[in-house]
Design a protein around this motif. Structure first.
Motif, mmCIF file in Angstrom:
data_model
loop_
_atom_site.group_PDB
_atom_site.id
_atom_site.type_symbol
_atom_site.label_atom_id
_atom_site.label_comp_id
_atom_site.label_asym_id
_atom_site.label_seq_id
_atom_site.Cartn_x
_atom_site.Cartn_y
_atom_site.Cartn_z
ATOM 1 N N LYS A 41 20.009 -10.455 15.630
ATOM 2 C CA LYS A 41 19.952 -8.939 15.931
ATOM 3 C C LYS A 41 21.283 -8.987 16.939
ATOM 4 N N LYS A 44 24.038 -8.806 13.579
ATOM 5 C CA LYS A 44 23.697 -8.045 12.368
ATOM 6 C C LYS A 44 24.564 -8.083 11.134
ATOM 7 N N ALA A 63 14.069 -8.724 14.161
ATOM 8 C CA ALA A 63 13.219 -7.769 15.141
ATOM 9 C C ALA A 63 12.551 -6.888 14.327
ATOM 10 N N LYS A 64 13.006 -6.428 13.008
ATOM 11 C CA LYS A 64 12.375 -5.167 12.303
ATOM 12 C C LYS A 64 12.520 -5.631 10.894
ATOM 13 N N GLU A 67 15.711 -4.265 9.346
ATOM 14 C CA GLU A 67 16.913 -5.234 9.812
ATOM 15 C C GLU A 67 16.751 -6.433 8.819
ATOM 16 N N TYR A 83 7.795 -9.578 15.450
ATOM 17 C CA TYR A 83 7.662 -8.054 15.969
ATOM 18 C C TYR A 83 6.143 -7.824 15.385
ATOM 19 N N PRO A 84 5.223 -7.041 16.232
ATOM 20 C CA PRO A 84 3.910 -6.754 15.564
ATOM 21 C C PRO A 84 4.368 -5.712 14.528
ATOM 22 N N LYS A 362 19.142 -0.529 12.075
ATOM 23 C CA LYS A 362 18.165 -0.758 11.407
ATOM 24 C C LYS A 362 17.046 -0.938 12.438
ATOM 25 N N ARG A 363 16.118 -0.076 12.683
ATOM 26 C CA ARG A 363 15.150 -0.260 13.474
ATOM 27 C C ARG A 363 13.849 0.025 12.996
ATOM 28 N N GLU A 364 13.460 0.344 11.756
ATOM 29 C CA GLU A 364 12.423 0.588 11.193
ATOM 30 C C GLU A 364 11.419 -0.618 10.677
#
Lengths: 364, 364
Positions: A41, A44, A63-64, A67, A83-84, A362-364
């Motif tokens: 992160k 990136k 994290a995602k 990403e 990440y959950p 990118k956070r999805e």
């Protein structure tokens, strides 16, 4: 091409410092008896992840899922999404991604585990799982008491394979005094190792015990039983990590080149970078700093920001004319990088390489 | 396609509210006897700028040349860059852009005016200039006393044409009590009109007197002699503008759809949007709000953020399960939009149109 030909604001990477940070931290983590799975992160950029892998990293942390996917597209084959993973779209996304790499994901709930399992079965995938342990931030993870039951559930579910446990423990706890990095690291590492041993005694195959961010990574790596640490910021450093003592100011590899656009007072300069360039998610007072960024040379702190204006307090002897350029180290480099499309690698004043921030946004 | 098929986090635009805000504000500004030149930093989308122009806007306002250029590329022909243009690269950029549109730029220094003039002459361009007046923020602009001398200089320089004056006065002054929006608007408008009259008496051709952001635009538009206002946030609204009374909560057109990924406590939910999604440049306490974003429905506030986690305080009766989706209005929508590549326009639950955030990240 030289720095003078770059328009501002512009993010510069001192390549000598970047290379030194990557090599030094890998050597320290290895010497402490752990492995390094850097969190990407911070940069990136697959080009920088590649350098970390070549130096000895065992894989990457993201994290995602979206990403992580950018790095899988670029050829990285061992990925932990810390990440959950929650909801049908993301469970399906994880199942698809697991067919293209060794994918490990975080789970902290039965509903999350069951959804992930169903998607893995539907896709014919096998997803590695680490159970997240709550370590004081109050945002995600299960308590030690609930970890065994969740591991039982994961162990029973088809398509999933329990691989380990992980936690994230900031040195900044909401509403509590700041811990020393050494104390936070030792606490986090020992807590995780104790939980891992209890889980193993109950028959769970806990291979990985993953801890540590940049302030705590070296301390956690030294705790016997911690198998992996996940620092991210160490590649670049920032003003926050320097004040925490995790790196020296002279290790900071990323700076933001700005132009002085106005001089509202003899002790103030206005620069062409504000919150749209620097970020500003960490209030300076929270980390005991006088501003959002400090000048790489000379005495100047970015005290106040609007979106495109930064108001810099100038110390004695620092007197830039309108049009002068100043470079600043941000308080929190991860946020700064996410606002930029490219990082410009330099050796001295010469532009040597560009790093697209391929996973920006990118956070999805 | 419906909202349920969108991955999260995702920015939604309620098209009915967007259209109502654009029409209502244009009508109010016109009725107050002024013109509207909306600041496009809020949406960064030529498709939305086109709607504003069709409703009656006289042109657009941008903060930076590279941001403005995206809109010129899309066919907008009347552009004000309300920022001091400083340095050889930017002077040349302005001179080039002025050959493609009616370009007005801000100037607040002799060095800025001279550099701009030289670039305009070299390119064979003509650049319109507005002198920026300092209005209390201490970041850029000249005092009333220095305005005349700067107008003299601009008037003498080839390639430039003095077109007017402008200011930006926030309702939030650093280190001072918050002004009412009405008071700030009246102060700003009257100050600018008085300066414009003095400059005209000295022979300067001050055509435009430009003031006002969303909290102050309607008040400033009503001051006789103010010719133009530059609100941006009114298109979407946000929690800050609602608490200031500039719009109603029910006018807020932009929300961030998030998924609950963890439930760390009965009164807390963790969502998959943090500072990388919402921003966080405005501390909630500064504007008297309990968090960084409020739920569009139900009682929930985003109290705490890390980059990818948002910790939401749940009020009585709001009890979302992991996997549930909640939509939030951010405290400051401009910052939120700059973090996103696309805005998804919806009518009810149906996806109707996508707006690329074409000028996202353009800060040069």
């Amino acid at each position: 091409m030289t720095i003078d030909e770059l328009d501002t604001p512009c993010l510069l990477i001192d390549l000598d410092r970047l290379e030194s940070n990557i090599a030094t931290w890998q050597a320290r983590v290895t010497a402490a008896g752990s492995t390094l799975r850097p969190h990407i992160k911070t940069h990136k950029s697959p080009l920088i992840a590649r350098r970390q892998m070549e130096a000895g990293a065992v894989g990457i942390t993201a994290a995602k899922l979206s990403e992580a996917e950018v790095f899988v597209d670029a050829g990285i084959t061992d990925v932990f999404v810390a990440y959950p993973i929650m909801g049908p779209l993301k469970w399906r996304h994880a199942a698809a991604l697991a067919q293209r790499c060794r994918l490990i994901v975080g789970v902290d709930s039965v509903v999350g585990a069951r959804g992930l399992s169903a998607a893995a079965v539907a896709a014919g995938s096998r997803i590695l799982v680490r159970v997240e342990i709550e370590a004081g931030l109050g945002r995600s993870g299960v308590t030690a008491e609930r970890a065994a039951a969740l591991c039982d559930e994961v162990g029973r579910l088809p398509g999933l394979e329990l691989e380990g446990i992980f936690a994230y423990r900031s040195t900044f706890f909401p509403g509590a005094a700041q811990l020393s990095a050494a104390q936070a690291a030792a606490d986090e590492g020992r807590m995780l190792v104790a939980i891992a041993e209890a889980l193993r005694a109950a028959g769970h195959p806990i291979t990985s015990v993953s801890a540590g961010s940049t302030p705590t990574a070296l301390g956690a790596a030294a705790v016997p039983g911690v198998t992996e640490v996940r620092p991210g910021t160490y590649v670049f450093g920032d003003a926050m990590m320097a004040t925490l003592g995790a790196l020296r100011h002279d290790d900071i590899a990323l700076s933001i080149l700005c132009t002085v656009v106005s001089r509202p007072a003899t002790d103030r300069a206005t620069i062409d970078g504000g919150s749209k360039t620097f970020g500003g998610d960490i209030p300076p007072a929270m980390v005991g700093l006088p501003g959002y960024a400090c000048a790489m040379r000379g005495d100047a702190w970015l005290e106040r920001m609007s979106e495109e204006h930064g108001v810099v307090r100038l110390g004695p002897g620092t007197d830039p004319a309108p049009g002068a350029r100043l470079a600043f180290a941000p308080i929190h480099v991860c946020t700064t990088v996410n606002l930029s499309d490219v990082l410009v690698g330099v050796r001295g004043d010469v532009v040597a390489q560009c790093f697209p921030v391929a996973a920006r946004g990118k956070r999805e």
